[in-house]
Motif scaffolding. Structure first.
Motif, mmCIF file in Angstrom:
data_model
loop_
_atom_site.group_PDB
_atom_site.id
_atom_site.type_symbol
_atom_site.label_atom_id
_atom_site.label_comp_id
_atom_site.label_asym_id
_atom_site.label_seq_id
_atom_site.Cartn_x
_atom_site.Cartn_y
_atom_site.Cartn_z
ATOM 1 N N GLN A 102 128.435 80.839 -31.499
ATOM 2 C CA GLN A 102 129.719 80.769 -30.809
ATOM 3 C C GLN A 102 130.573 79.648 -31.393
ATOM 4 O OE1 GLN A 102 128.048 81.164 -26.481
ATOM 5 N NE2 GLN A 102 130.148 81.929 -26.433
ATOM 6 N N ILE A 103 131.887 79.794 -31.200
ATOM 7 C CA ILE A 103 132.851 78.789 -31.636
ATOM 8 C C ILE A 103 133.703 78.406 -30.434
ATOM 9 C CG2 ILE A 103 134.791 78.318 -33.180
ATOM 10 C CD1 ILE A 103 133.687 80.458 -35.052
ATOM 11 N N MET A 104 133.956 77.119 -30.289
ATOM 12 C CA MET A 104 134.801 76.651 -29.184
ATOM 13 C C MET A 104 135.931 75.780 -29.735
ATOM 14 S SD MET A 104 135.673 73.865 -27.108
ATOM 15 C CE MET A 104 134.364 72.700 -26.773
ATOM 16 N N ILE A 105 137.171 76.060 -29.285
ATOM 17 C CA ILE A 105 138.310 75.223 -29.630
ATOM 18 C C ILE A 105 138.955 74.725 -28.343
ATOM 19 C CG2 ILE A 105 138.687 76.473 -31.788
ATOM 20 C CD1 ILE A 105 141.111 77.822 -30.491
ATOM 21 N N HIS A 106 139.473 73.509 -28.366
ATOM 22 C CA HIS A 106 140.116 72.948 -27.173
ATOM 23 C C HIS A 106 141.080 71.841 -27.582
ATOM 24 C CE1 HIS A 106 136.978 69.463 -26.535
ATOM 25 N NE2 HIS A 106 137.342 69.590 -27.791
ATOM 26 N N ARG A 107 141.822 71.359 -26.597
ATOM 27 C CA ARG A 107 142.724 70.236 -26.832
ATOM 28 C C ARG A 107 141.932 68.940 -26.909
ATOM 29 N NH1 ARG A 107 148.276 70.126 -26.148
ATOM 30 N NH2 ARG A 107 149.286 72.095 -25.610
ATOM 31 N N ALA A 108 142.472 67.977 -27.629
ATOM 32 C CA ALA A 108 141.815 66.678 -27.772
ATOM 33 C C ALA A 108 141.800 65.951 -26.429
ATOM 34 C CB ALA A 108 142.543 65.836 -28.815
ATOM 35 N N ILE A 149 147.465 76.891 -30.157
ATOM 36 C CA ILE A 149 147.435 75.829 -29.143
ATOM 37 C C ILE A 149 147.268 76.428 -27.757
ATOM 38 C CG2 ILE A 149 148.906 74.128 -27.968
ATOM 39 C CD1 ILE A 149 149.766 73.106 -30.658
ATOM 40 N N ALA A 150 147.826 77.633 -27.545
ATOM 41 C CA ALA A 150 147.635 78.307 -26.262
ATOM 42 C C ALA A 150 146.153 78.588 -26.023
ATOM 43 C CB ALA A 150 148.441 79.601 -26.225
ATOM 44 N N LEU A 151 145.426 78.948 -27.082
ATOM 45 C CA LEU A 151 143.980 79.178 -26.962
ATOM 46 C C LEU A 151 143.240 77.852 -26.786
ATOM 47 C CD1 LEU A 151 143.513 81.908 -29.742
ATOM 48 C CD2 LEU A 151 143.448 82.244 -27.252
ATOM 49 N N THR A 155 140.647 75.959 -23.541
ATOM 50 C CA THR A 155 139.268 75.702 -23.992
ATOM 51 C C THR A 155 138.563 77.039 -24.198
ATOM 52 O OG1 THR A 155 139.195 73.612 -22.769
ATOM 53 C CG2 THR A 155 137.090 74.526 -23.535
ATOM 54 N N THR A 156 138.880 77.686 -25.303
ATOM 55 C CA THR A 156 138.428 79.053 -25.569
ATOM 56 C C THR A 156 137.104 79.073 -26.318
ATOM 57 O OG1 THR A 156 140.734 79.782 -25.685
ATOM 58 C CG2 THR A 156 139.061 81.251 -26.611
ATOM 59 N N TRP A 157 136.167 79.868 -25.791
ATOM 60 C CA TRP A 157 134.880 80.117 -26.458
ATOM 61 C C TRP A 157 134.938 81.505 -27.088
ATOM 62 C CZ3 TRP A 157 130.646 76.896 -26.938
ATOM 63 C CH2 TRP A 157 130.688 75.702 -26.210
#
Length: 360
Positions: A102-108, A149-151, A155-157
């Motif tokens: 899995q990959i996760m992206i989020h804001r700092a 940035i919306a994703l 905090t999208t997995w």
């Protein structure tokens, strides 16, 4: 053969590495990646990623080291690539993700203390970080910053399939389980020997050798385990491997020996970094007995505790022998005025007798 480089555990600054070594925690720091790339010397490199992220700024440095490497680079996500680890993966020429990853992206995010202006300044700083990180994703999938940035904001997995659809990976690996395969993920060379033996026959062994399906070259062709010959097949042993394929056997043994030497040197260095005055014997004992740095650290603590106890006992013994413990805290007796006068008269009489030669 491509060089495998691990990006696993926390992403940390170089200065924290000794702590993680001491505690035997997994980590990745910029200096590790820089040294590994220097050793690769322009050859093909595969980054095996399983990290929950960590320091953004050290992630930037690792990203730029990979991006600036002259050789071919592939990022393989074999567990999770979250937070800083997700944008590090974007630096490779090709990004692959296992079907089970899995990959996760989020804001700092960070911690901030202070007044209202301080919090506003911190919020502005974090937005700058987000606007920097998002470039790693949009350079690969050609989406707009606002879309990504919306994703990040949610905090999208991503599963491997979702990541492929969004365009932050190029392909999914390990997605075909219809036939047995051998993958290039064996760290212990003895397991390679065991894998060969478990193939069960010389025929399958020869097929594996001819097609390089040993987990050594990175080729992942399917091995056919169907027995099409009714003739009894001969079982492969280590001795037969050594006799019939000496170059493969010798390479395995040589790699295992090098790995053992490297691990031993790393263990000794980690222990020597714990050196404290007065516990040299504990350090030497740990090296000789093959203890880990963590085990030696515990022994050092126990040794220092014993040193402290012995020092206290010696202080108490010295006090008893000096008699200081027998000194009374009662006030010294005071002479009365009469006694003082009598003592003064006696002193004068004695002095006079001495002057007169003792005559009365």
């Amino acid at each position: 053969m491509p060089k495998n480089i691990n990006i696993k555990g926390d992403i940390i600054p170089n200065d924290y590495a000794w702590i993680y070594d001491w505690m035997e925690w997994d980590y990745t720091c910029p200096r590790q990646i820089e040294n590994a790339l220097n050793q690769a010397n322009g050859g093909e490199v595969i980054f095996l990623i399983n990290s929950g992220g960590g320091s953004v700024f050290d992630g930037y440095e690792i990203f730029n080291l990979i991006k600036g490497y002259t050789g071919k680079t592939t990022a393989k996500i074999v567990g999770v690539a979250a937070s800083a680890a997700s944008f590090i993966a974007m630096a490779a020429n090709t990004v692959q993700a296992s079907a089970l990853s899995q990959i996760m992206i989020h804001r700092a995010a960070n911690g901030n203390h202070g007044n209202a202006p301080s919090h506003r300044d911190n919020a502005s700083f974090l937005e700058q970080v987000d606007n920097t990180i998002v470039k790693a994703y949009t350079m690969r999938n050609k989406k707009t910053d606002e879309e990504m940035i919306a994703l990040m904001d949610k905090t999208t997995w991503f599963t491997a399939e979702q990541a492929l659809e969004v365009g932050i990976i190029d392909e999914i690996i390990n997605n075909d389980v219809s036939a047995p395969k051998i993958y290039n993920s064996l760290e212990n060379k003895q397991e390679v020997i065991d894998k060969l033996i478990n193939l069960g026959s010389v025929e399958n062994m020869k097929k594996a050798l001819l097609n390089k399906n040993l987990g050594i070259s990175g080729v992942t062709n399917t091995i056919d385990n169907t027995n099409t010959n009714s003739k009894e097949e001969e079982i492969m042993t280590v001795d037969k491997l050594k006799q019939e394929h000496p170059s493969i056997y010798n390479q395995i043994v040589e790699d295992a020996q090098k790995e053992a030497v490297t691990n031993e040197r790393s263990r000794i260095k980690a222990i020597q970094n714990l050196s404290v005055q007065g516990v040299e014997d504990v350090i030497d004992d740990g090296i000789e007995r093959g203890l880990s740095a963590g085990e030696v650290a515990i022994n050092i603590i126990n040794a220092q505790k014993k040193i402290g106890e012995n020092h206290l006992q010696n202080v108490m013994k010295d006090a008893n022998e000096s008699g200081i413990n027998n000194i009374s805290n009662e006030p010294a007796p005071q002479n009365s005025d009469k006694d003082d006068k009598n003592e003064s008269v006696n002193i004068l009489v004695a002095a006079g007798q001495k002057i007169m030669g003792g005559r009365r």
